[in-house]
Write an enzyme that holds these catalytic residues in place. Sequence first.
Site, mmCIF file in Angstrom:
data_model
loop_
_atom_site.group_PDB
_atom_site.id
_atom_site.type_symbol
_atom_site.label_atom_id
_atom_site.label_comp_id
_atom_site.label_asym_id
_atom_site.label_seq_id
_atom_site.Cartn_x
_atom_site.Cartn_y
_atom_site.Cartn_z
ATOM 1 N N SER B 245 -59.244 11.781 6.783
ATOM 2 C CA SER B 245 -58.167 12.064 5.835
ATOM 3 C C SER B 245 -57.528 10.797 5.286
ATOM 4 O O SER B 245 -56.930 10.831 4.218
ATOM 5 C CB SER B 245 -57.090 12.932 6.487
ATOM 6 O OG SER B 245 -56.400 12.182 7.462
ATOM 7 N N ARG B 246 -57.659 9.696 5.996
ATOM 8 C CA ARG B 246 -56.994 8.478 5.514
ATOM 9 C C ARG B 246 -57.485 8.023 4.147
ATOM 10 O O ARG B 246 -56.681 7.567 3.336
ATOM 11 C CB ARG B 246 -57.104 7.365 6.562
ATOM 12 C CG ARG B 246 -56.071 7.560 7.641
ATOM 13 C CD ARG B 246 -56.105 6.583 8.774
ATOM 14 N NE ARG B 246 -55.035 6.960 9.710
ATOM 15 C CZ ARG B 246 -55.132 6.878 11.028
ATOM 16 N NH1 ARG B 246 -56.233 6.415 11.586
ATOM 17 N NH2 ARG B 246 -54.125 7.251 11.781
ATOM 18 N N TYR B 366 -46.789 7.445 6.353
ATOM 19 C CA TYR B 366 -47.399 8.636 6.983
ATOM 20 C C TYR B 366 -48.900 8.517 7.230
ATOM 21 O O TYR B 366 -49.539 7.611 6.749
ATOM 22 C CB TYR B 366 -46.992 9.927 6.303
ATOM 23 C CG TYR B 366 -47.420 10.231 4.874
ATOM 24 C CD1 TYR B 366 -48.444 9.587 4.209
ATOM 25 C CD2 TYR B 366 -46.745 11.268 4.208
ATOM 26 C CE1 TYR B 366 -48.792 9.959 2.916
ATOM 27 C CE2 TYR B 366 -47.087 11.640 2.914
ATOM 28 C CZ TYR B 366 -48.115 10.977 2.272
ATOM 29 O OH TYR B 366 -48.454 11.335 1.017
ATOM 30 N N GLU B 367 -49.387 9.407 8.041
ATOM 31 C CA GLU B 367 -50.762 9.384 8.574
ATOM 32 C C GLU B 367 -51.086 8.045 9.224
ATOM 33 O O GLU B 367 -52.138 7.460 9.009
ATOM 34 C CB GLU B 367 -51.780 9.761 7.495
ATOM 35 C CG GLU B 367 -51.695 11.256 7.226
ATOM 36 C CD GLU B 367 -52.935 11.824 6.604
ATOM 37 O OE1 GLU B 367 -52.773 12.516 5.608
ATOM 38 O OE2 GLU B 367 -54.051 11.599 7.115
ATOM 39 N N GLY B 368 -50.130 7.604 10.035
ATOM 40 C CA GLY B 368 -50.282 6.320 10.707
ATOM 41 C C GLY B 368 -49.667 5.221 9.866
ATOM 42 O O GLY B 368 -50.124 4.977 8.746
#
Lengths: 264, 391, 395
Positions: B245-246, B366-368
């Site tokens: 997803s990244r 977000y997402e890390g």
Amino acid sequence: MHIVVCLKQVPNTTQVKINPETNTLVRDGVESIMNPFDENALEMALQLKEAHPGTRVTALTMGPPQAADILKEAVGRGADDVLLLCDRAVAGSDTLATSYAISCAVRSLGAPDLVIFGKQAIDGDTAQVGPGVADWLGIPCVACVRKCEIAADGKTATVERVSEDAYDVVEAPLPCALTVVKEANVPRMASLRGKMAARKLAIEPTTAAATGADPALLGLAASPTHVVRIFSPPAKTGGAKWEGLEPAEAAQKLVAELKNRKLV
Amino acid sequence: MAELNYGLSELALEIRSMMREFAQTRVKPVRAELDEKGIFPIDLLRELGKMDLMGLYIPEAYGGTFDGDSLPNIIAVEELSRVCIGVSVSFAANGLGSDPILIGGSEEQKKKYLPAIARGEKLAAYALTEPNAGSDAGSIRTTAVKKGDKYVLNGTKQWITNGGEADVYCVFAVTDKNRGARGVSCFIVEKGTPGFSFGKKENKMGIRASATRELIFEDCEVPAENLIGREGTGFIWAMKTFDVSRPGIAAQAIGLAQGALDEAVSYAKVRQQFGRPVIANQGLSWMLAEMATKIEAARALTYATVRTIDSGAKDYSKFSAMCKMYASDMAMEVTTNAVQVLGGYGYMKEYPVEKMMRDAKILQIYEGTNQIQRDIIGLALNKEYAGAAKA
Amino acid sequence: MGLLIDREKCIGCGACAAQCPFGALSLDAEGKAQANEACTACGSCTEACPVGALKIEAAEKKSAGIDLAEWRGVWVYAEQREGALHGVSFELLGEGRVLAEKLGVPLTAVLLGSGVEALAAPLFEHGADRVILADHPALAAYTAEAYAEALSALVRKYKPEALLAGATTIGRGFVPRVAIEVRTGLTADCTGLDIDPATRRLLQTRPAFGGNIMACIECPDHRPQMATVRPKVFKAAPAQPGRTGELVKETLDLKAPAVRVLETVHAMENEKNVADAEIIVTGGRGLGKPENFALLRELADALGGAAIGASRAAVDAGWISAFHQVGQTGKTVRPKVYIACGVSGQIQHLVGMNSSDTIIAINKDPDAPIFGVADIGIVGDLFQVVPEIIRALKA
């Protein structure tokens, strides 16, 4: 129910400009589009199809071979069938001859329950072909419709017909024709699967003869009206242009000027 | 506009033109209002569903159009982001929420949930983060206790994108607290399940059209068949999801930055100062040149990463982290510079770059966070060079 | 018939293709001009061709055998709604009077409805020599079929040479059917009418292509020559109190219409109609969002109750209803003062408002085409200028 939607391919007139030196139309880069009002007509047909399962929508156009593009667009959005009337014999047709040619094409599709048009086409702006086709077909036509519901028995349409300052609720027996205004709906965009299906579609043009049209009623010879001259509208030259003024200064100057001219 | 040859498929090009038109005609006229009032773009997502654009990452067998090429989806996110990432994150979060099912779900689970998501009739959300478990996802406290043919969930999830709006949630909960990250499992929880409620909707700096909300589980009973994979595999699904997803976050960043560049260049060509357009100033045109170059670099890195993932490569965490980190840092820089190019106008809400700059910040978080991304890349380098040091 | 291309003469210069307003001409594989179905035989290209390779072949002599001399007189369709005459009827009488005098024929107004005899008097006062009244229950509510049937019957009986109707939703709705019924031509939305004294033909000028070009149209061999005219294009004839004429009451045998009008809803009554307004404040794309029409309403109030207009861009964006739209696809207006705020001035907008007495434009873009028609143009941000105008008006 079988609904026929009549579409026209038009140049995007909002992009057309006049070359001030030659006083001619600059068409370079002007795209051909589906007449915007026809998009609303198509959307109305597709919404009726969704509301009445088993309904078939046929998109019909008259024009040059490249008008197949708008039929493909219609299929992309959900039309089931298409008919492209493409014939040199119809060249030069005015609204009388055009509406005759289209009425023959509609009739060749059987006896549709509903024939839907856009209110007018943005290149000609006549608003005559919808009512005209209906007259050739001998069916009623309600013009400038913004809402349409079909009774469950499929025998009558209840529509809202807009006028300049009011609207009427009108009941029409089917078969009938409608012309549709912009406020009727927001046309959908084509779906991915619809586009894929449209891409594979090979559209065979139909001739006027194949629709059973009488050649004597087609084309320039059967058209009572003739364009005798085309010219650019006289350019109106602007008056004063105030640049660089402070907003308050411009406003005061304007109000003084309006009062001076006794306009307010 | 000249563009690099990324060898995009016909499908990718078709989707790009569809999304571009959709973003211009549907999203652009409403983006300022969605942002100002914090309105979730449900109508836009439903319309995308009708256009067959909500299932670009879902295989045909489950109602989508995915054929092994992830670029159509990446490009769809990019085009939507070019106009509004508040809308694009609401779109993309469905992918994030569906990924655990796609990666670890059973055939039954896929058949049950994915077709409705592909049609845009149901929305999905991914629920990992908790008040005390952000970057340290292994420290989550939401628990799932097996009771007969059910699991009982208790705990709170925080900052869940599409929270409250989504119908299907992939929720991570601890099934064995002695095993740390290896004791985490993933469950599919449907909206409306008794014991599952929503807390406050967050009032955010940017991406204000998106819904960010708390999920509250109070003795929430979930059928055991909603467990994805086996117990204890949740953390694997969580990390695998992030790996794929990244690049999607990178796509948001690239689209957003491209949108800001579009605004900045158009403005710089029209705005006259000292009798000439401001783009004629070298200082300013160099700024634009760097913005454009960095956007293209991020795009190239991201597309290459996506191709690598699609090719079946085993080890791509490093590249996923690189494109997320590089593209989002780039987007922050480019949107900030776009505001600078527009000067005072850029700071005003009448122009869209102000919103773009506010929106950009979340991409670094977000997402890390981008610090976590650097950790991932650093860790990978350390591993990769382990042999080299000995040699 | 139609366009003839002399391939021998054609030098493949492409001048005709550039000139064609319909995009119907191109060069074929051999570099010679060719026309496609879009050709309307308008003849623009014949003037552009430097070598005279193009010509319009006259249509074959019609064998329809219409004796033009049998058709005399100018007719105006006098539109009424719910028992009140529409303003366009008086405008048409004003223009019809001019045409009738050029032709040396009487001017007739045709009135259709149920219980509308009282409307004949104002028609005489505004210039009608004769009023033909078809009063029938089937005409109580407007339906295109019944109105077309009635007017077609009257046309066949009396044989007027020209028939004018308002290009209103009613006129545009049923007059096309009349044209089909009597097999004649109809020119929509005319902005200019004249008579060719040599041929007695009605010269009908109308905009096409969103107002980018004007076309002059004739209907040489068919009668009546029919035209619709947009409201506000012509000025109403002043009333001559006490003037009267011949009232002819026609009894028609009409079927009960299959289409039924169940209800008429005046939903727009609270809104001022741009078509009748003396002052109009119009908003365009520059307004940015629907809420900003509130600023224009404030200005309209400060001007003592102006109507709110909108460009197509503002209507298409869904900011305001099409009721307010000014332009080719909206309404034609002719107010004393027209204030365009954030309207760029697309040609299709200009054709709907450029005969306003005084046009004021406020726009950020100094090159906006709206300034080309504005009597006073203010280059500036409407959000700064408009509040100042409101302040100045209230001062």
